[in-house]
Scaffold this motif. Structure first.
Motif, PDB file in Angstrom:
ATOM      1  N   GLU A  53     -13.608  33.080 -32.336  1.00 14.99           N
ATOM      2  CA  GLU A  53     -13.450  33.722 -31.083  1.00 14.99           C
ATOM      3  C   GLU A  53     -13.022  33.009 -29.919  1.00 14.99           C
ATOM      4  O   GLU A  53     -12.622  33.533 -28.847  1.00 14.99           O
ATOM      5  CB  GLU A  53     -14.325  34.826 -30.980  1.00 14.99           C
ATOM      6  CG  GLU A  53     -14.518  35.750 -32.101  1.00 14.99           C
ATOM      7  CD  GLU A  53     -15.521  36.828 -31.857  1.00 14.99           C
ATOM      8  OE1 GLU A  53     -16.371  36.968 -30.706  1.00 14.99           O
ATOM      9  OE2 GLU A  53     -15.956  37.563 -33.089  1.00 14.99           O
ATOM     10  N   ARG A  54     -13.497  31.597 -29.681  1.00 11.30           N
ATOM     11  CA  ARG A  54     -13.387  30.904 -28.450  1.00 11.30           C
ATOM     12  C   ARG A  54     -12.413  29.786 -28.703  1.00 11.30           C
ATOM     13  O   ARG A  54     -12.128  29.335 -29.602  1.00 11.30           O
ATOM     14  CB  ARG A  54     -14.897  30.317 -28.281  1.00 11.30           C
ATOM     15  CG  ARG A  54     -15.930  31.468 -28.158  1.00 11.30           C
ATOM     16  CD  ARG A  54     -16.544  31.819 -26.794  1.00 11.30           C
ATOM     17  NE  ARG A  54     -17.058  32.836 -26.696  1.00 11.30           N
ATOM     18  CZ  ARG A  54     -18.513  33.194 -27.162  1.00 11.30           C
ATOM     19  NH1 ARG A  54     -19.200  32.013 -27.631  1.00 11.30           N
ATOM     20  NH2 ARG A  54     -19.001  34.319 -27.118  1.00 11.30           N
ATOM     21  N   GLU A  55     -11.852  29.371 -27.577  1.00 14.32           N
ATOM     22  CA  GLU A  55     -11.114  28.254 -27.686  1.00 14.32           C
ATOM     23  C   GLU A  55     -12.051  26.778 -28.041  1.00 14.32           C
ATOM     24  O   GLU A  55     -12.561  26.125 -27.002  1.00 14.32           O
ATOM     25  CB  GLU A  55     -10.413  28.058 -26.177  1.00 14.32           C
ATOM     26  CG  GLU A  55      -9.387  26.940 -26.352  1.00 14.32           C
ATOM     27  CD  GLU A  55      -8.630  26.672 -24.774  1.00 14.32           C
ATOM     28  OE1 GLU A  55      -8.097  25.758 -24.748  1.00 14.32           O
ATOM     29  OE2 GLU A  55      -8.670  27.659 -23.928  1.00 14.32           O
ATOM     30  N   THR A  56     -11.897  26.350 -29.270  1.00 13.76           N
ATOM     31  CA  THR A  56     -12.720  25.415 -29.649  1.00 13.76           C
ATOM     32  C   THR A  56     -12.012  24.238 -30.074  1.00 13.76           C
ATOM     33  O   THR A  56     -10.805  24.516 -30.932  1.00 13.76           O
ATOM     34  CB  THR A  56     -13.695  25.871 -30.925  1.00 13.76           C
ATOM     35  OG1 THR A  56     -14.510  26.958 -30.497  1.00 13.76           O
ATOM     36  CG2 THR A  56     -14.415  24.712 -31.393  1.00 13.76           C
ATOM     37  N   TRP A  57     -12.330  23.129 -29.654  1.00 18.89           N
ATOM     38  CA  TRP A  57     -11.449  21.820 -29.950  1.00 18.89           C
ATOM     39  C   TRP A  57     -12.411  20.932 -30.709  1.00 18.89           C
ATOM     40  O   TRP A  57     -13.781  21.001 -30.258  1.00 18.89           O
ATOM     41  CB  TRP A  57     -11.343  21.313 -28.520  1.00 18.89           C
ATOM     42  CG  TRP A  57      -9.964  21.880 -27.988  1.00 18.89           C
ATOM     43  CD1 TRP A  57     -10.093  22.965 -26.842  1.00 18.89           C
ATOM     44  CD2 TRP A  57      -8.687  21.703 -27.917  1.00 18.89           C
ATOM     45  NE1 TRP A  57      -9.104  23.432 -26.669  1.00 18.89           N
ATOM     46  CE2 TRP A  57      -7.954  22.737 -27.027  1.00 18.89           C
ATOM     47  CE3 TRP A  57      -7.867  20.853 -28.737  1.00 18.89           C
ATOM     48  CZ2 TRP A  57      -6.635  22.884 -27.068  1.00 18.89           C
ATOM     49  CZ3 TRP A  57      -6.481  20.881 -28.523  1.00 18.89           C
ATOM     50  CH2 TRP A  57      -5.879  21.879 -27.747  1.00 18.89           C
ATOM     51  N   VAL A  58     -11.840  20.212 -31.427  1.00 17.00           N
ATOM     52  CA  VAL A  58     -12.616  19.130 -32.086  1.00 17.00           C
ATOM     53  C   VAL A  58     -12.084  17.815 -32.005  1.00 17.00           C
ATOM     54  O   VAL A  58     -10.877  17.673 -31.887  1.00 17.00           O
ATOM     55  CB  VAL A  58     -12.841  19.434 -33.803  1.00 17.00           C
ATOM     56  CG1 VAL A  58     -13.674  20.570 -33.780  1.00 17.00           C
ATOM     57  CG2 VAL A  58     -11.444  19.414 -34.371  1.00 17.00           C
ATOM     58  N   ALA A  59     -13.043  16.763 -32.022  1.00 13.43           N
ATOM     59  CA  ALA A  59     -12.298  15.370 -32.397  1.00 13.43           C
ATOM     60  C   ALA A  59     -12.746  15.035 -33.861  1.00 13.43           C
ATOM     61  O   ALA A  59     -13.688  15.168 -34.295  1.00 13.43           O
ATOM     62  CB  ALA A  59     -13.194  14.459 -31.461  1.00 13.43           C
ATOM     63  N   ALA A  60     -11.533  14.645 -34.480  1.00 16.82           N
ATOM     64  CA  ALA A  60     -11.586  14.545 -35.970  1.00 16.82           C
ATOM     65  C   ALA A  60     -11.273  12.813 -36.014  1.00 16.82           C
ATOM     66  O   ALA A  60     -10.333  12.276 -35.599  1.00 16.82           O
ATOM     67  CB  ALA A  60     -10.497  15.075 -36.666  1.00 16.82           C
ATOM     68  N   ALA A  61     -12.023  12.088 -36.898  1.00 13.16           N
ATOM     69  CA  ALA A  61     -11.752  10.823 -37.151  1.00 13.16           C
ATOM     70  C   ALA A  61     -12.055  10.457 -38.534  1.00 13.16           C
ATOM     71  O   ALA A  61     -13.280  10.805 -38.994  1.00 13.16           O
ATOM     72  CB  ALA A  61     -12.750   9.898 -36.337  1.00 13.16           C
ATOM     73  N   GLY A  62     -11.297   9.889 -39.350  1.00 10.84           N
ATOM     74  CA  GLY A  62     -11.456   9.490 -40.758  1.00 10.84           C
ATOM     75  C   GLY A  62     -11.943  10.774 -41.562  1.00 10.84           C
ATOM     76  O   GLY A  62     -12.678  10.483 -42.396  1.00 10.84           O
ATOM     77  N   GLY A  63     -11.257  11.733 -41.130  1.00 10.12           N
ATOM     78  CA  GLY A  63     -11.720  13.047 -41.951  1.00 10.12           C
ATOM     79  C   GLY A  63     -12.989  13.687 -41.785  1.00 10.12           C
ATOM     80  O   GLY A  63     -13.120  14.739 -42.259  1.00 10.12           O
TER      81      GLY A  63
END
Length: 150
Positions: A53-63
């Protein structure tokens, strides 16, 4: 560790990893702040509310998910990094993205005891504009409101 970090919107399958990053980060950065919710409640909140429901961002590294940020209108409501990824530019990239997405300005809250967060946000041009006794947050922990205006 020279793993490329990609910032992207979170999806439903990310919710568990996002909650785990939040839990690890909170425990490391805020050891004196008593959480208002159990680990299971935090995981359910991220699964059922935050990610869908929210504008959620992630940082992904090496899976792996190594950081998370949540924006709500002009509020940067959450920014947490896996403790092993602090000091490696991921938080800087999240703040740059938040400013790009909210060019009119941002506000955020952080606990008064979180001095590293104060230094981080001040370095990015945020200014402390309000201090409270914590009666307005569920942890009942004194906090500070920061504002960034372009």
């Amino acid at each position: 560790m020279n793993t490329e970090v990609v910032l992207r919107r979170a999806g439903g399958p990310d919710a568990g990893a996002v909650a785990d990053v939040w839990l690890r980060s909170y425990s490391t950065a805020l050891p004196t702040v008593v959480r208002a919710r159990s680990d299971d409640e935090v995981r359910a909140y991220f699964r059922d509310v935050v990610v869908p429901e929210r504008e959620t961002w992630v940082a992904a590294a090496g899976g792996r998910i190594v950081g998370m940020m949540v924006l709500a209108d002009g509020l940067l409501s959450q920014l947490y990094l896996d403790p092993a990824w602090r000091g490696r530019g991921v938080g800087d990239r999240f703040v740059a993205l938040a400013k790009e997405l909210r060019p009119g300005g941002l506000t955020l809250w952080t606990f008064q005891v979180n001095k590293p967060a104060h230094r981080f946000y001040e370095r990015h041009g945020f200014v402390a504009v309000e201090y409270t006794d914590g009666s307005g947050n569920e942890e009942r922990e004194p906090d500070v409101r920061y504002v960034w205006r372009p």
